[in-house]
Scaffold this active site. Structure first.
Site, mmCIF file in Angstrom:
data_model
loop_
_atom_site.group_PDB
_atom_site.id
_atom_site.type_symbol
_atom_site.label_atom_id
_atom_site.label_comp_id
_atom_site.label_asym_id
_atom_site.label_seq_id
_atom_site.Cartn_x
_atom_site.Cartn_y
_atom_site.Cartn_z
ATOM 1 N N HIS A 60 0.940 -1.076 -0.016
ATOM 2 C CA HIS A 60 -0.157 0.015 0.025
ATOM 3 C C HIS A 60 0.858 1.190 -0.082
ATOM 4 C CE1 HIS A 60 -3.654 2.386 1.343
ATOM 5 N NE2 HIS A 60 -2.822 3.258 1.898
ATOM 6 N N GLU A 61 1.960 1.298 0.855
ATOM 7 C CA GLU A 61 2.795 2.594 1.055
ATOM 8 C C GLU A 61 3.595 2.270 -0.415
ATOM 9 O OE1 GLU A 61 1.873 4.698 3.142
ATOM 10 O OE2 GLU A 61 0.736 3.354 4.253
ATOM 11 N N HIS A 64 1.912 4.381 -3.220
ATOM 12 C CA HIS A 64 1.928 5.669 -2.749
ATOM 13 C C HIS A 64 3.534 6.217 -3.282
ATOM 14 C CE1 HIS A 64 -1.704 6.170 -0.694
ATOM 15 N NE2 HIS A 64 -1.404 5.421 0.189
#
Length: 271
Positions: A60-61, A64
């Site tokens: 998820h990170e 980003h």
């Protein structure tokens, strides 16, 4: 610095961290143990789900960070965000410790915020919105990868069956573990898309707000995730929200009972 040194530095900035490899190894080993019936099924499901949840948080990170890098923030690599090492992120407590605690306490998938992006390097409101949207998109893709095998019946022929309150069920413990982990991914995507300060949903719309509105909302950003968790403790909201999540699981052909049974096995200390 020579060209060779620069290339070596860039390679190191993007080399996958041993910490992430350990998480993947734990996920694979726990999955094999649950599928084969080795050891305690509940503890195996617990390890599988926690490792899988942490892997998804890293991805998820990473989404980003990777999107930010391609949008213009060239400082991302030097910060170590592309190594998938959770200890490189800004706040390990909010990024990994609290989300794991939320899963253990309430079976709620709520990711935290982690990567520091130098927004001034990025031009264009759409790019800023895409950076925020990249994380929840990973959760949706991860959910699909977990739930499709269950819905397609690929795990139906398992010789190892799950037990509920001493009763043997005709379902694989790995299937219910995948169902529970897939449910966490869907709940994480939905919750994180809420337009609440501190969550990605607000990050998507923030570039389109006026400077005055952004300044007014900024002080509440650190408390957004905790506020959502507290609201979800309310029984009416909790039932409505998880009813929606189970409906989404149905699109993959997976009954919500798989997630409920997976959560039951996950809490091995209560069984």
């Amino acid at each position: 610095m020579t060209f060779a040194d620069t290339q070596r530095s860039r390679s190191e900035d993007r080399r996958i961290s041993p910490v992430f490899w350990v998480l993947l190894a734990t996920l694979a080993t726990a999955g094999w143990a649950v599928w084969s019936g080795y050891g305690n099924a509940g503890f195996g499901v617990f390890l599988f789900v926690v490792a899988g949840w942490m892997v998804s948080l890293c991805l998820h990170e990473y989404a980003h960070a990777r999107t930010a890098m391609h949008s213009g923030d060239i400082s991302i690599g030097a910060k170590g965000y592309l190594t998938l090492n959770p200890f490189k992120y800004v706040n390990t407590l909010f990024s990994f410790v609290l989300p794991v605690i939320f899963v253990i306490l309430g079976g709620i998938g709520l990711p935290g915020g982690a990567v520091y992006i130098e927004r001034h390097r990025i031009q264009g409101r759409l790019k800023h919105s895409l950076i925020s949207a990249a994380g929840p998109l990973v959760n949706v893709v991860f959910a699909a990868l977990l739930l499709i095998p269950v819905g397609a019946g690929w795990l139906d022929d398992s010789t190892v069956h799950a037990f509920y309150e001493g009763q043997e069920l005709n379902v694989s413990p790995l299937a219910v573990a995948l169902g529970f982990l897939g449910m966490l991914q869907l709940s994480a995507a939905l919750l994180n898309l809420l337009p609440v300060p501190g969550l990605d949903g607000y990050g998507i719309i923030e570039p389109w707000l006026s400077p005055q509105a952004r300044r007014a909302v900024a002080p509440f950003a650190p408390y957004g995730m905790l506020a959502v968790f507290i609201v979800l403790w309310q029984s009416a909201v909790n039932q409505w929200f998880f009813g929606l999540v189970y409906d989404l699981m149905g699109f993959f052909g997976v009954d919500g009972g798989y997630a409920q049974l997976g959560h039951y096995l996950f809490q091995f200390w209560q069984n």
